[in-house]
Motif scaffolding. Structure first.
Motif, PDB file in Angstrom:
ATOM      1  N   ASP A  32       0.881  -1.274  -0.009  1.00  0.00           N
ATOM      2  CA  ASP A  32      -0.121   0.105  -0.041  1.00  0.00           C
ATOM      3  C   ASP A  32       1.046   1.437   0.058  1.00  0.00           C
ATOM      4  N   LYS A  33       1.920   1.268   0.742  1.00  0.00           N
ATOM      5  CA  LYS A  33       2.814   2.424   0.874  1.00  0.00           C
ATOM      6  C   LYS A  33       3.267   2.630  -0.357  1.00  0.00           C
ATOM      7  N   ASN A  35       2.180   1.734  -3.505  1.00  0.00           N
ATOM      8  CA  ASN A  35       1.072   2.364  -4.300  1.00  0.00           C
ATOM      9  C   ASN A  35       0.933   3.898  -4.205  1.00  0.00           C
ATOM     10  N   LYS A  36       0.610   4.221  -2.840  1.00  0.00           N
ATOM     11  CA  LYS A  36       0.724   5.514  -2.506  1.00  0.00           C
ATOM     12  C   LYS A  36       1.879   6.469  -2.850  1.00  0.00           C
ATOM     13  N   GLU A  39       1.480   6.874  -6.845  1.00  0.00           N
ATOM     14  CA  GLU A  39       0.515   7.885  -7.024  1.00  0.00           C
ATOM     15  C   GLU A  39       1.180   9.401  -6.742  1.00  0.00           C
ATOM     16  N   LEU A  40       1.728   9.661  -5.828  1.00  0.00           N
ATOM     17  CA  LEU A  40       2.307  10.732  -5.377  1.00  0.00           C
ATOM     18  C   LEU A  40       3.379  11.210  -6.633  1.00  0.00           C
ATOM     19  N   GLU A  48       6.788  14.447  -1.089  1.00  0.00           N
ATOM     20  CA  GLU A  48       5.774  13.331  -0.568  1.00  0.00           C
ATOM     21  C   GLU A  48       5.895  12.024  -0.659  1.00  0.00           C
ATOM     22  N   ALA A  49       6.335  11.834  -2.067  1.00  0.00           N
ATOM     23  CA  ALA A  49       6.618  10.406  -2.476  1.00  0.00           C
ATOM     24  C   ALA A  49       7.986   9.994  -1.761  1.00  0.00           C
ATOM     25  N   ILE A  52       7.410   8.469   1.890  1.00  0.00           N
ATOM     26  CA  ILE A  52       7.017   7.414   2.029  1.00  0.00           C
ATOM     27  C   ILE A  52       7.697   6.314   1.553  1.00  0.00           C
TER      28      ILE A  52
END
Length: 285
Positions: A32-33, A35-36, A39-40, A48-49, A52
């Protein structure tokens, strides 16, 4: 001698912890991290990417990917020092069977951007040296029937017992992250050996295509390297002679020479690189 033994014991301890703590693909939180973070990254929210990506632990099956993608984010930001630090970790011989061709391409590209021309030449050769055995293994997988050894390895997917850590040096014989492929996993669990073999061949062809694509890009970098050297005027040449690594406060940091010939596992993921700006603008990816 005592210090050497102590460091060896520490390294073995870290390695044992790394292997013991490795998790399978099903570790949802890390997936999930990733994928997030992706996305960023796609939205251009690079800070932000990076934040994470940095939360993925070394025990995760996603760790090498996180470092590579964080390096891409740093490169897009023009933070070549941070990018090279990440790439120095994941292109070390320790992870050679597990690292994809694009990682070596990025490392070579960043070296070109900072005018580290000797490193560019060296990295192109390393790329060829490390990819050739993988190409041979993948081509063999495409041309020949699946072996009992391969089927035994695939059978471990029934219990989700496969990850990069468990594969170790054998990883270079298979398509990267093949055990994450949902279609292949389903076929193996069904015991459909012929269909699983066909799917594995598809994945092998995809990996070969990726290697070929990045090899072509490496050739472009090689050409640009030659052009940069041949077309550099006297003023640029004078500036290049002054190009040097930035200073480091010796009162706050300990420095050691970095070599691919000797890698301490406890150093991986903790490299720092300092370099001044390159006076010669180069290619872009």
């Amino acid at each position: 001698m005592v210090k050497t033994v102590a460091k060896l014991l520490l390294t073995l301890s870290v390695l044992a912890s790394f292997v013991a703590g490795s998790v399978a693909f099903a570790a949802g939180s890390d997936k999930d991290k990733m994928n997030k973070a992706r996305e960023l990254y796609a939205k251009g929210k690079l800070n932000e990417a990076v934040e994470i990506y940095s939360k993925i632990p070394p025990s995760s099956d996603f760790w090498l990917e996180a470092l590579e993608e964080r390096a891409w984010a740093h490169t897009r930001q023009g933070k070549f020092e941070e990018s090279l630090a990440d790439l120095q970790s994941i292109t070390s011989p320790v992870w050679a069977p597990q690292v994809g061709p694009e990682t070596y391409l990025l490392s070579t590209f960043v070296s070109l951007k900072i005018c580290a021309y000797k490193d560019v030449t060296k990295k192109i050769e390393i790329f060829k040296k490390r990819m050739l055995p993988r190409v041979d293994a993948l081509q063999t997988m495409i041309d020949q029937p699946i072996s009992e050894e391969t089927w035994t390895t695939l059978s471990k997917m029934k219990k989700s017992d496969l990850n990069m850590s468990s594969l170790g040096q054998q990883a270079e014989k298979y398509p990267r992250y093949f055990y994450r492929d949902l279609q292949l996993t389903s076929l193996v669990k069904q015991g459909s050996r012929d269909k699983a073999q066909a799917r594995l061949k598809v994945l092998a062809k995809q990996d070969l295509a990726e290697i070929e694509t990045n090899l072509k890009k490496m050739k472009i970098i090689d050409v640009e390297l030659i052009q940069n050297v041949l077309t550099m005027d006297k003023d640029q040449a004078a500036k290049n002679k002054k190009l040097k690594f930035s200073g480091i406060d010796k009162n706050k940091s300990m420095t050691f020479p970095v070599s691919d010939e000797e890698v301490w596992v406890d150093e991986v993921g903790h490299f720092e690189v300092k370099t001044d700006n390159c006076p010669h603008k180069g290619a872009s990816l």
